[in-house]
Scaffold this active site. Structure first.
Site, short mmCIF file in Angstrom:
data_model
loop_
_atom_site.label_atom_id
_atom_site.label_comp_id
_atom_site.label_asym_id
_atom_site.label_seq_id
_atom_site.Cartn_x
_atom_site.Cartn_y
_atom_site.Cartn_z
N HIS A 38 3.29 -6.65 11.31
CA HIS A 38 3.00 -6.66 9.88
C HIS A 38 4.24 -6.89 9.02
O HIS A 38 4.11 -7.20 7.84
CB HIS A 38 2.31 -5.35 9.47
CG HIS A 38 1.68 -5.41 8.11
ND1 HIS A 38 0.81 -6.42 7.73
CD2 HIS A 38 1.80 -4.59 7.04
CE1 HIS A 38 0.43 -6.22 6.49
NE2 HIS A 38 1.00 -5.13 6.04
N TYR B 199 0.82 -1.21 0.00
CA TYR B 199 0.00 0.00 0.00
C TYR B 199 0.85 1.26 0.00
O TYR B 199 1.73 1.44 0.84
CB TYR B 199 -0.89 -0.01 1.23
CG TYR B 199 -2.06 0.93 1.21
CD1 TYR B 199 -3.19 0.64 0.48
CD2 TYR B 199 -2.04 2.10 1.96
CE1 TYR B 199 -4.29 1.49 0.49
CE2 TYR B 199 -3.12 2.96 1.98
CZ TYR B 199 -4.26 2.65 1.23
OH TYR B 199 -5.34 3.51 1.24
N ASP C 281 0.18 -9.04 14.18
CA ASP C 281 -0.04 -8.08 13.10
C ASP C 281 -1.31 -7.27 13.36
O ASP C 281 -2.42 -7.78 13.28
CB ASP C 281 -0.15 -8.83 11.76
CG ASP C 281 -0.18 -7.91 10.55
OD1 ASP C 281 -0.40 -6.70 10.72
OD2 ASP C 281 0.00 -8.43 9.44
N SER D 236 1.41 -7.76 1.86
CA SER D 236 0.38 -6.84 2.33
C SER D 236 -0.63 -6.56 1.22
O SER D 236 -1.29 -7.49 0.74
CB SER D 236 1.02 -5.57 2.87
OG SER D 236 0.06 -4.78 3.55
N GLN D 237 -0.77 -5.30 0.77
CA GLN D 237 -1.66 -5.05 -0.36
C GLN D 237 -1.29 -5.93 -1.54
O GLN D 237 -2.16 -6.47 -2.23
CB GLN D 237 -1.60 -3.58 -0.78
CG GLN D 237 -2.42 -3.28 -2.03
CD GLN D 237 -2.25 -1.85 -2.50
OE1 GLN D 237 -3.15 -1.04 -2.35
NE2 GLN D 237 -1.11 -1.53 -3.10
#
Length: 322
Positions: free
Chosen positions: A301, A92, A272, A187-188
């Site tokens: 994370h 992100y 996370d 992640s994203q």
């Protein structure tokens, strides 16, 4: 943050309760059919870099609505025959960066196509792809509520379509073995990889600490960004929760996972607070293909970082022996 989500023994079997919308598959079939009306027009322009072991190409291809999407293709210079390819998506706020920023996969002998993320690429690494979006309405700064008024205008409809077209662009290069394509990301990027795996035929999927999964739980469980963009929007747009989560259901990684057949390697950090463990396990336990999980009990994370990079390398080597 200490362990805050479900206990590990419950995580291992946790599933999201809500089914996919009844017209989920029809919506995405129509979306991709509309995108494919435009010529893919994938171009690969050689770029001069100081690196002597790889060749780098500036990539452009037609994504959602035929709009140009940028990327980098990196190939090992000493190559013979067609190569398996890792198509990677970005976390992100980041963009594709500079030519030669991404050498890991090519150094292992694979082709590597990194897709720029439309509209992002200013938060922590530069990007080059604008988001030309019709029908935009009010939103919280960021991308999570951009176009949230409708599934047709929601931001990730465009991103996920771009991702499928990125896989098609990778296969269009003559150095790539189209029968051996993986999707990957952190992640994203992991959430986008799950969407791509659910929407097109790939052989491997490597989603690390994936975002964009089980929106309704994540938004109610953590107050960290980016999920907090959704709660900030709903704090102002009172009474719209059912509508918002109804739109987000068309973009939930849990539902894409349930349609993915590629062999998958997931990872999760049990502390996370950005992508809560239960949301990752919801996608993992819904995943239709063969799947493995790497668990990092005391990580947030960042997940496994360099340790997980070695896990990915071993997973690829096991499935694509040289």
């Amino acid at each position: 943050m200490a362990h805050f989500d479900l206990p590990p023994e419950q995580l291992q079997s946790y599933r999201a309760a809500a089914p996919a919308p009844a017209d989920f598959d029809a919506f995405w079939a129509q979306t991709l059919a509309e995108a494919r009306r435009f010529d893919l027009n994938a171009t690969f322009t050689p770029v001069r870099t100081p690196f002597v072991t790889v060749d780098v190409f500036d990539v452009t291809f037609a994504g959602w609505a035929g709009q140009p999407v940028k990327g980098w293709l990196t190939l090992p210079r000493a190559r013979t025959g067609r190569l398996p390819c890792v198509t990677e998506f970005i976390g992100y706020g980041g963009g594709r960066g500079l030519a030669g920023d991404h050498l890991g996969y090519a150094s292992m002998g694979y082709a590597h196509l990194l897709m720029d993320t439309r509209g992002q690429g200013s938060g922590w690494r530069q990007g080059d792809t604008p988001d030309d979006a019709p029908g935009a309405g009010p939103q919280v700064p960021g991308f999570m509520t951009r176009g949230i008024q409708s599934r047709d205008t929601y931001y990730y409809r465009r991103v996920f379509t771009d991702a499928v077209r990125a896989v098609e662009a990778a296969r269009a290069h003559p150095a790539v073995d189209g029968a051996r394509v993986a999707v990957a990301g952190v992640s994203q990027g992991g959430g986008v990889a799950l969407a791509a795996a659910g929407l097109c035929d790939v052989q491997l999927c490597l989603p690390d600490v994936p975002f964009l999964c089980h929106f309704d739980r994540a938004a109610r469980l953590v107050d960290s960004f980016p999920y907090a963009e959704i709660t900030a929007y709903l704090k102002t747009h009172r009474g719209r929760a059912a509508d918002v989560f109804g739109v987000l259901a068309y973009f939930d990684g849990v539902h894409f996972a349930a349609r993915a057949q590629a062999s998958a390697l997931f990872s999760v950090g049990l502390m996370d607070e950005v992508c809560p463990p239960s949301t990752v396990y919801a996608a993992f336990n819904a995943y239709a293909g063969p799947r493995e999980m790497r668990v990092y009990e005391f990580n947030r994370h960042e997940g496994g970082e360099n340790v997980q990079a070695l896990e990915r390398a071993a997973f690829l080597a096991r499935h694509w022996p040289s």
